[in-house]
Write a protein that holds these residues in place. Structure first.
Motif, short mmCIF file in Angstrom:
data_model
loop_
_atom_site.label_atom_id
_atom_site.label_comp_id
_atom_site.label_asym_id
_atom_site.label_seq_id
_atom_site.Cartn_x
_atom_site.Cartn_y
_atom_site.Cartn_z
N HIS A 157 0.96 -1.57 0.12
CA HIS A 157 0.30 0.06 -0.12
C HIS A 157 0.75 1.30 0.00
O HIS A 157 1.77 1.32 0.48
N GLU A 158 0.64 2.46 -1.27
CA GLU A 158 1.66 3.64 -1.11
C GLU A 158 1.81 4.01 0.44
O GLU A 158 2.43 4.63 0.55
N ARG A 159 0.88 4.32 1.31
CA ARG A 159 1.10 4.63 2.46
C ARG A 159 1.29 4.08 3.52
O ARG A 159 2.13 4.65 4.26
N ASP A 160 1.99 2.40 3.09
CA ASP A 160 2.75 1.92 4.19
C ASP A 160 4.04 2.70 4.07
O ASP A 160 4.89 2.41 4.68
N ILE A 161 3.67 2.63 2.58
CA ILE A 161 5.82 2.62 1.97
C ILE A 161 5.93 4.41 2.90
O ILE A 161 7.13 4.71 3.34
#
Ligand SMILES: NC(=O)c1ccc[n+]([C@@H]2O[C@H](COP(=O)([O-])OP(=O)(O)OC[C@H]3O[C@@H](n4cnc5c(N)ncnc54)[C@H](OP(=O)(O)O)[C@@H]3O)[C@@H](O)[C@H]2O)c1
Length: 275
Positions: A157-161
């Motif tokens: 997920h982009e939020r995790d990166i």
């Protein structure tokens, strides 16, 4: 002051939001600030990483920086960033640097290492947000085309990166490399099925010849690199992808699942597909 480049992108947008929540002073660059909808607390300046001479105003007073990797053109920007006195750079790289020779992020990492600045590299697996690119195909006839559909990856997920990037900007520890994956091994076929079920519409995966996918990849990668990436996906058919605990370890919370990613983007899918 922290400067976020790539601030209008999938990862950068989330970095801006998390830094603001942490109370940091944030500046961003965009090639066309008029077009970007960033929070009003963020100072947005016009600059282009492939034109280093445009960067000086944005770099004034900056001590840490999130760097979006411009393929083949990053060295000039990195030199300007180092000259401006930035102390720590967190750069978005890719897990592909570990298995594909001449992969373009390798040169980006080299430019940062050779600049003498302190750095952190983020090496994520495939982004879940790539699946937003399926929207036009789903809209057309509900068929997603691709190659090696049963080959698994552990998409992130982009939020995790972004969450790992923010921790790295705040810690500013030199020489850290974070290999980052999502929490599940999933094939394209499985993701297509999950998406269809969540949206309540028939969607299926259709295998297409490798050359068709390769022809799209060579718009942004050399044929040599595209072949290595496709060979790897071919080899991994039938095997589970490696799942790493990085998000948990660095941020203290679990990585988002693919089902959660769909929920976070459901409105976008429904609006684009007129559901
Ligand atoms: N997709 C994957 O599976 C995957 C896996 C591993 C690594 N990656 C890396 O992640 C990158 C994508 O990141 P993302 O999804 O967050 O970005 P994105 O949504 O593709 O958006 C691109 C961002 O980069 C900025 N940008 C592009 N060229 C620029 C330039 N010359 N100067 C300044 N800014 C520039 C754009 O800013 P403006 O247009 O506002 O100027 C925009 O904010 C890939 O390019 C790759 O390097 C991707």
């Amino acid at each position: 002051m922290i400067l976020v480049t790539g601030a209008t992108g999938n990862v950068g947008r989330n970095i801006v939001d998390e830094l603001l929540k942490s109370g940091e002073q944030v500046r961003a660059i965009a090639r066309d600030p008029a077009k970007c909808a960033l929070p009003s607390e963020v100072e947005v300046l016009a600059a282009d990483l492939s034109r280093p001479e445009t960067l000086a105003p944005a770099l004034r007073g900056v001590d840490r920086l999130y760097l979006w990797p411009v393929f083949g053109e990053l060295r000039g920007a990195v030199d300007a960033i180092a000259r401006a006195g930035v102390q720590h750079v967190v750069m978005l790289s890719s897990e592909a640097v570990t298995y594909a020779a001449e992969e373009p992020h390798i040169a980006c990492e080299k430019a940062v290492v050779e600049s003498g600045m302190s750095w952190t590299f983020l090496r994520p697996s495939a982004f879940m947000s790539n699946d937003l690119l399926w929207i036009p195909q789903i809209a057309e006839d509900g068929v997603v085309h691709g190659v090696y559909g049963s080959s698994a990856m552990a998409p992130i997920h982009e939020r995790d990166i972004a969450a790992v990037a923010v921790k790295s900007l705040l810690a500013a520890e030199s020489g850290r490399i974070h290999a980052i994956t999502g929490p599940q091994s999933l094939s394209q076929e499985e993701r297509v099925r999950m998406l269809g079920a969540a949206l309540g519409i028939p969607v299926r995966f259709q295998e297409v010849p490798r050359d068709r996918v390769r022809a799209q990849m060579v718009h942004y990668l050399s044929g040599f690199v595209a072949d290595q990436l496709l060979d790897r996906r071919e080899r991994l058919q039938g095997a589970d992808a490696e799942v790493l605990p990085t998000v948990d370890v660095v941020t203290g919370r679990p990585a988002y699942t693919y089902a959660e990613w769909i929920t976070h983007h459901e409105a976008e899918f429904r609006s684009a597909l007129q559901l």
